[in-house]
Design a protein around this motif. Sequence first.
Motif, PDB file in Angstrom:
ATOM      1  N   HIS A  18       1.096 -28.762  19.872  1.00 16.79           N
ATOM      2  CA  HIS A  18       2.214 -26.614  19.276  1.00 16.79           C
ATOM      3  C   HIS A  18       1.007 -26.033  19.116  1.00 16.79           C
ATOM      4  N   GLY A  19       1.197 -24.719  20.121  1.00 14.24           N
ATOM      5  CA  GLY A  19       0.799 -23.645  19.649  1.00 14.24           C
ATOM      6  C   GLY A  19       0.356 -22.806  19.145  1.00 14.24           C
ATOM      7  N   GLY A  20       1.626 -22.693  17.389  1.00 14.40           N
ATOM      8  CA  GLY A  20       1.070 -22.528  16.354  1.00 14.40           C
ATOM      9  C   GLY A  20       0.325 -23.486  15.401  1.00 14.40           C
ATOM     10  N   LEU A  21       0.509 -24.810  15.610  1.00 11.69           N
ATOM     11  CA  LEU A  21      -0.115 -25.835  14.626  1.00 11.69           C
ATOM     12  C   LEU A  21      -1.923 -25.290  15.081  1.00 11.69           C
ATOM     13  N   ALA A  22      -1.947 -25.618  16.130  1.00  7.99           N
ATOM     14  CA  ALA A  22      -3.352 -25.248  17.043  1.00  7.99           C
ATOM     15  C   ALA A  22      -4.348 -23.618  16.657  1.00  7.99           C
ATOM     16  N   LEU A  23      -3.594 -22.812  16.414  1.00  9.95           N
ATOM     17  CA  LEU A  23      -3.677 -21.348  15.855  1.00  9.95           C
ATOM     18  C   LEU A  23      -4.049 -21.397  14.349  1.00  9.95           C
ATOM     19  N   ALA A  24      -3.093 -22.313  13.902  1.00  6.38           N
ATOM     20  CA  ALA A  24      -3.326 -22.749  12.172  1.00  6.38           C
ATOM     21  C   ALA A  24      -4.850 -23.138  11.884  1.00  6.38           C
ATOM     22  N   LEU A  25      -4.850 -24.083  12.495  1.00  5.20           N
ATOM     23  CA  LEU A  25      -6.345 -25.186  12.765  1.00  5.20           C
ATOM     24  C   LEU A  25      -7.011 -23.786  13.114  1.00  5.20           C
ATOM     25  N   LEU A  26      -7.640 -23.452  13.346  1.00  3.50           N
ATOM     26  CA  LEU A  26      -8.124 -22.538  14.562  1.00  3.50           C
ATOM     27  C   LEU A  26      -8.666 -21.388  13.562  1.00  3.50           C
ATOM     28  N   PHE A  46      -3.933 -18.185  24.947  1.00  2.00           N
ATOM     29  CA  PHE A  46      -4.274 -19.663  25.443  1.00  2.00           C
ATOM     30  C   PHE A  46      -4.425 -20.682  27.007  1.00  2.00           C
ATOM     31  N   ASP A  47      -5.333 -20.553  27.218  1.00  2.25           N
ATOM     32  CA  ASP A  47      -6.361 -20.752  29.500  1.00  2.25           C
ATOM     33  C   ASP A  47      -5.628 -22.097  29.532  1.00  2.25           C
ATOM     34  N   ARG A  48      -5.411 -22.688  28.526  1.00  2.00           N
ATOM     35  CA  ARG A  48      -4.989 -24.613  28.993  1.00  2.00           C
ATOM     36  C   ARG A  48      -4.701 -24.866  27.814  1.00  2.00           C
ATOM     37  N   PRO A  49      -3.158 -26.287  28.265  1.00  2.00           N
ATOM     38  CA  PRO A  49      -2.715 -27.122  27.381  1.00  2.00           C
ATOM     39  C   PRO A  49      -3.613 -27.901  26.438  1.00  2.00           C
ATOM     40  N   GLN A  75     -12.139 -26.730  22.103  1.00  2.00           N
ATOM     41  CA  GLN A  75     -12.390 -27.275  23.690  1.00  2.00           C
ATOM     42  C   GLN A  75     -12.156 -28.549  23.817  1.00  2.00           C
ATOM     43  N   GLY A  76     -10.730 -28.796  24.920  1.00  2.00           N
ATOM     44  CA  GLY A  76     -10.327 -29.871  25.561  1.00  2.00           C
ATOM     45  C   GLY A  76     -11.286 -30.552  26.110  1.00  2.00           C
ATOM     46  N   ILE A  82      -8.091 -22.728  24.224  1.00  2.00           N
ATOM     47  CA  ILE A  82      -7.809 -21.767  23.245  1.00  2.00           C
ATOM     48  C   ILE A  82      -9.583 -20.613  22.655  1.00  2.00           C
ATOM     49  N   GLU A  83      -8.464 -19.653  23.435  1.00  2.00           N
ATOM     50  CA  GLU A  83     -10.344 -18.842  22.480  1.00  2.00           C
ATOM     51  C   GLU A  83      -8.862 -17.970  21.323  1.00  2.00           C
ATOM     52  N   ALA A  84      -9.827 -17.645  19.987  1.00  2.00           N
ATOM     53  CA  ALA A  84      -9.506 -17.112  19.204  1.00  2.00           C
ATOM     54  C   ALA A  84     -10.249 -16.749  18.784  1.00  2.00           C
ATOM     55  N   SER A  85      -9.803 -14.969  17.912  1.00  2.00           N
ATOM     56  CA  SER A  85     -10.278 -14.562  17.666  1.00  2.00           C
ATOM     57  C   SER A  85      -9.379 -13.935  15.639  1.00  2.00           C
ATOM     58  N   ALA A  86     -10.148 -13.541  14.751  1.00  2.00           N
ATOM     59  CA  ALA A  86     -10.055 -13.349  13.718  1.00  2.00           C
ATOM     60  C   ALA A  86     -10.543 -12.208  12.594  1.00  2.00           C
ATOM     61  N   VAL A  87      -9.037 -11.051  12.318  1.00  2.00           N
ATOM     62  CA  VAL A  87     -10.063 -10.294  11.396  1.00  2.00           C
ATOM     63  C   VAL A  87      -9.978 -10.286   9.658  1.00  2.00           C
ATOM     64  N   PHE A  88     -10.600 -10.218   8.849  1.00  2.00           N
ATOM     65  CA  PHE A  88     -10.220 -10.568   7.128  1.00  2.00           C
ATOM     66  C   PHE A  88     -10.717  -9.609   6.205  1.00  2.00           C
ATOM     67  N   ALA A  89     -10.396  -9.520   5.674  1.00  2.00           N
ATOM     68  CA  ALA A  89     -10.351  -7.321   4.837  1.00  2.00           C
ATOM     69  C   ALA A  89     -10.428  -8.248   3.502  1.00  2.00           C
TER      70      ALA A  89
END
Length: 248
Positions: A18-26, A46-49, A75-76, A82-89
């Motif tokens: 699941h994409g939302g769960l994967a992004l939460a883990l990241l 999301f580059d690939r499942p 990494q699968g 999946i490649e991710a980035s986040a902004v924290f403030a």
Amino acid sequence: MSGWLQAEDHLRGFGGFHGGLALALLASAMRAHAPELELQSVTGRFDRPLGAGFSIDSRLVRAGRTLSVVGAGAQGEKGTAIEASAVFARRGEDAWQPVTPAPPAAPGPEACEVFAIPAEFVPIATSMEIRPVGAARPYAGGPVPELIAWVRLVEDDEAPDVLRFILLMDALAPSYAAVLSTLAVVPTVELTVRQGAGLAGAVSPWVLLRATTLAASPDGWVDEHIDAWGPDGTHLGSAHQLRVVRAV
């Protein structure tokens, strides 16, 4: 977060983990690089499942006293999925006039019927309760590409924290599916989630989601916006998805 994570079958969405769960883990892995700051925005491409398992790596991109940027990847077995980035403030002073979208008119979740998604179609749906508002349903050939529903996680009665919120923002079917009358897949290519100021004060596990297709091109690219509110009408945050329609 390190090591190989097993992608158990009940955590799969349509076609993969699941994409939302994967992004939460990241996001959880990235938060370790900015423990004193609040997550403002997280984006996953999301580059690939993700298949049977994956690993997560994260790195600090830029560190600042009030704002930091962190990157991560999943990494699968076939490489980067999946490649991710986040902004924290750091939270600032409440010195500015807030602006939030008004929630749609909706009865409470107890007045709406449960929409059951077959587990064999989307296994992770068994971990969520979805109660649509109004007549729109996925693949019902409706006139408007929009879905509104109450959602909650069924495994606990906790109000959503930021990681639960990221998961819930990917709980609904694609809003574009509301105008389709035949089955097609509409996978996520990019997902951005931004928490609102109201999320910190949430007290209910229920979240009201409104997912709307802002634009869709003839070749199937879909621009979707999602807003979330608590039962008291407090805006909890928003999300933006880039999707693409593909025939089954």
